[in-house]
Design an enzyme around this catalytic site. Structure first.
Site, PDB file in Angstrom:
ATOM      1  N   LYS A  54      -7.845   0.176  11.113  1.00 17.06           N
ATOM      2  CA  LYS A  54      -7.577   0.010   9.676  1.00 17.06           C
ATOM      3  C   LYS A  54      -7.533  -1.468   9.317  1.00 17.06           C
ATOM      4  O   LYS A  54      -8.117  -1.892   8.322  1.00 17.06           O
ATOM      5  CB  LYS A  54      -6.225   0.647   9.307  1.00 17.06           C
ATOM      6  CG  LYS A  54      -6.287   2.155   9.183  1.00 17.06           C
ATOM      7  CD  LYS A  54      -4.884   2.749   9.066  1.00 17.06           C
ATOM      8  CE  LYS A  54      -4.946   4.260   9.223  1.00 17.06           C
ATOM      9  NZ  LYS A  54      -3.651   4.880   9.494  1.00 17.06           N
ATOM     10  N   GLN A  98       2.437   4.546   9.314  1.00 13.66           N
ATOM     11  CA  GLN A  98       1.684   5.392  10.240  1.00 13.66           C
ATOM     12  C   GLN A  98       2.568   6.527  10.761  1.00 13.66           C
ATOM     13  O   GLN A  98       3.692   6.307  11.198  1.00 13.66           O
ATOM     14  CB  GLN A  98       1.159   4.532  11.403  1.00 13.66           C
ATOM     15  CG  GLN A  98       0.267   5.249  12.390  1.00 13.66           C
ATOM     16  CD  GLN A  98      -1.072   5.674  11.813  1.00 13.66           C
ATOM     17  OE1 GLN A  98      -1.605   5.050  10.903  1.00 13.66           O
ATOM     18  NE2 GLN A  98      -1.624   6.755  12.329  1.00 13.66           N
ATOM     19  N   ASP A 121      -1.467   6.699   0.892  1.00 16.80           N
ATOM     20  CA  ASP A 121      -1.649   7.956   1.626  1.00 16.80           C
ATOM     21  C   ASP A 121      -1.554   9.169   0.690  1.00 16.80           C
ATOM     22  O   ASP A 121      -1.962  10.269   1.066  1.00 16.80           O
ATOM     23  CB  ASP A 121      -0.534   8.108   2.671  1.00 16.80           C
ATOM     24  CG  ASP A 121      -0.975   7.714   4.068  1.00 16.80           C
ATOM     25  OD1 ASP A 121      -2.149   7.935   4.401  1.00 16.80           O
ATOM     26  OD2 ASP A 121      -0.119   7.212   4.826  1.00 16.80           O
TER      27      ASP A 121
HETATM   28  N1  GUN Z   1      -1.382   9.759  11.161  1.00 17.08           N
HETATM   29  C1  GUN Z   1      -2.504  10.499  11.300  1.00 17.08           C
HETATM   30  N2  GUN Z   1      -3.203  10.537  10.141  1.00 17.08           N
HETATM   31  C2  GUN Z   1      -2.490   9.805   9.249  1.00 17.08           C
HETATM   32  C3  GUN Z   1      -2.712   9.445   7.893  1.00 17.08           C
HETATM   33  O1  GUN Z   1      -3.687   9.848   7.234  1.00 17.08           O
HETATM   34  N3  GUN Z   1      -1.762   8.657   7.338  1.00 17.08           N
HETATM   35  C4  GUN Z   1      -0.670   8.216   8.019  1.00 17.08           C
HETATM   36  N4  GUN Z   1       0.219   7.459   7.363  1.00 17.08           N
HETATM   37  N5  GUN Z   1      -0.440   8.519   9.277  1.00 17.08           N
HETATM   38  C5  GUN Z   1      -1.356   9.304   9.891  1.00 17.08           C
END
Ligand code: GUN
Length: 297
Positions: A54, A98, A121
């Site tokens: 990311k 995350q 998100d």
């Molecule tokens: N862990 C796995 N997929 C995601 C996601 O799309 N967002 C977040 N914040 N954590 C994750």
């Protein structure tokens, strides 16, 4: 029939290109650089890989990336204090914590402490409610990516039968809301659904997000249907080693479907592309600028 392969990798690169163009324009015209803060608590190896990826792609589209790596013992109070600081920081337009968090932390409380306008998100309860009532919101990245691919492939989705397999808050439920918003007839199936194969057989669109390797087989698929595979599962290979597979049995489904997303290289790359699109959208909304077209619903 052999299905058209929907190339998520190429699609995601195109979305990131559109984001980068828009970022360059708002930097030049308004002196604003969108910023994304990612918070990682603990040392989960898969999460570390995602966060690194990311950060790299955020910088690649011209945005600022702020990484906050906290140790696994971080207290709830300290994590909430960091979120409050990021909420107040005008250079931070998007905040992502995350998941999963270590067990001693309350995920709902942490997510709902994020400013909904910065919740890239789309997991905050306000955004969930806005999406559910068809109002402007931040849309969860994976379902947004699936919707973009479906709209591009089909044009209008109006009147289509869609079956979403999986009822998670991250994928299944928001996916169903988005398909409903595009006037599909939507069924949400899950691990307790009876006669799953019969239900899937009537779908023009199948979105598989159950976390069961290769569960959806070709004889469940209506000829010509579009199959979107959200699953990412690591399985053992017969001759040793492992490989990634989706929730769909690709080989048998590709013989029957009209279009299908592969794993890897399907939905996966679209998730981060949509995270960047959401960060740009959040930045434009906060600055009162026009939102980028086609990068949100
Ligand atoms: N862990 C796995 N997929 C995601 C996601 O799309 N967002 C977040 N914040 N954590 C994750």
């Amino acid at each position: 029939m052999t299905a058209t392969v929907i190339d998520g990798k190429a699609f995601a690169a195109k979305v990131r290109g559109q984001v980068a163009t828009h970022v360059a324009r708002i930097k030049a015209d308004h002196g604003i650089t969108p910023g994304l803060a990612v918070v990682l608590v603990g040392e989960d190896p898969a999460s570390q890989v995602y966060v690194r990826s990311k950060g790299k792609l955020t910088v690649e589209v011209g945005m600022n990336s702020y990484e906050h790596k906290l140790d696994a013992e971080t207290s709830q109070a300290d994590l909430l204090a960091l979120i409050a600081q990021l909420n107040a920081d005008p250079d931070v337009h998007g905040i992502l914590v995350q998941l999963p968090l270590p067990k001693h932390l309350n995920e709902d409380l942490v997510i709902n402490a994020i400013d909904p306008a910065k919740d890239v998100d789309g997991f905050h309860i306000s955004n969930v409610g806005l999406l559910g009532t068809g109002q402007k919101s931040m849309v969860p990245c994976t379902p947004l990516g699936c919707l973009m691919m479906l709209r591009t492939h089909h044009g209008s989705l109006s009147g289509m039968e869609a079956v979403v397999i999986g009822r998670s808050n991250i994928v299944g439920k928001p996916m169903a809301q988005l398909l409903l918003g595009d006037s599909c007839t939507v069924t949400v199936a899950h691990s307790r659904t009876r006669d799953l194969a019969d239900i899937v057989r009537r779908a023009d669109i199948v979105v598989a997000a159950v976390g069961r390797p290769q569960m959806v087989s070709g004889d469940w698929i209506k000829p010509g249907a579009t199959v979107i595979d959200v699953g990412i599962n690591r399985i053992d290979k017969p001759d040793g080693g492992t490989r990634l597979v989706g929730d769909v049995d690709y080989d048998s489904c590709a013989q029957v479907a009209g279009a299908i997303t592969p794993v890897p290289g399907g939905v996966g790359p679209m998730t981060i592309a949509c995270l960047l699109a959401n960060t740009l959208t959040a930045c434009c909304r906060s600055a009162g600028l026009d939102e980028p077209q086609g990068l949100t619903v």
